[in-house]
Design an enzyme around this catalytic site. Sequence first.
Site, PDB file in Angstrom:
ATOM      1  N   CYS A 114      69.130 -34.906  33.536  1.00 14.60           N
ATOM      2  CA  CYS A 114      70.326 -34.754  34.353  1.00 14.60           C
ATOM      3  C   CYS A 114      71.075 -36.090  34.393  1.00 14.60           C
ATOM      4  CB  CYS A 114      69.948 -34.305  35.763  1.00 14.60           C
ATOM      5  SG  CYS A 114      69.112 -35.576  36.745  1.00 14.60           S
ATOM      6  N   HIS A 161      62.529 -36.275  39.742  1.00 17.13           N
ATOM      7  CA  HIS A 161      62.485 -35.575  38.469  1.00 17.13           C
ATOM      8  C   HIS A 161      61.413 -36.175  37.562  1.00 17.13           C
ATOM      9  CE1 HIS A 161      66.798 -33.753  38.712  1.00 17.13           C
ATOM     10  NE2 HIS A 161      66.030 -33.444  39.747  1.00 17.13           N
ATOM     11  N   CYS A 205      69.034 -38.936  36.168  1.00 17.64           N
ATOM     12  CA  CYS A 205      67.929 -39.434  35.325  1.00 17.64           C
ATOM     13  C   CYS A 205      68.462 -40.207  34.120  1.00 17.64           C
ATOM     14  CB  CYS A 205      67.031 -38.288  34.882  1.00 17.64           C
ATOM     15  SG  CYS A 205      66.018 -37.617  36.223  1.00 17.64           S
ATOM     16  N   GLU A 225      61.523 -37.221  34.474  1.00 19.21           N
ATOM     17  CA  GLU A 225      61.944 -38.417  33.744  1.00 19.21           C
ATOM     18  C   GLU A 225      61.948 -39.639  34.663  1.00 19.21           C
ATOM     19  OE1 GLU A 225      64.319 -34.805  32.278  1.00 19.21           O
ATOM     20  OE2 GLU A 225      63.724 -35.648  34.204  1.00 19.21           O
TER      21      GLU A 225
END
Length: 164
Positions: free
Chosen positions: A112, A86, A115, A88
Amino acid sequence: MTNASATNQNQNRLSWDEYFFSILDKLKERGTCPRRQCSALITDDKFHILSTGYNGAPSGIDNCIEHPCGGQDDEKGDTRNCIALHAEENAVLHLEGNSRFAHYLYCTNLPCFHCAKIISQSSVKVVIYEEDYADKRGLDLLIKKGTLVFQYARINRGRIPCQN
């Protein structure tokens, strides 16, 4: 330059939030996950950019645009079969020696749960995101950790504080 033109010039200057979200708009175009184009950037407390990230397969692995992974057909919010890191996650990983200076995380989407766990182990103190994410457990974890979380609203150019 007159005072009036100096004031007018300052009114046209982008705020930090506007500036960083305009960068995120371009940065997410580098993403290689066909499910979602996301981006993130981390700054220090003086708003100097320390790292950036976008959704994509790990370095050295075929990207999902060219060779779709098993996550392509997963339901919204389900990333169990997705190979992509992801945005992040990539931004935190790319901090390297600057990790202790990380202060603000700007991201296109609410982090999420996975993350949020990574962010909570970093020195990030403030998360500013634009769009919600289906799974709100990340928000709950960040708030529990004491991280300030804001949703950015482009229409009124402001931050909306998030609470659980």
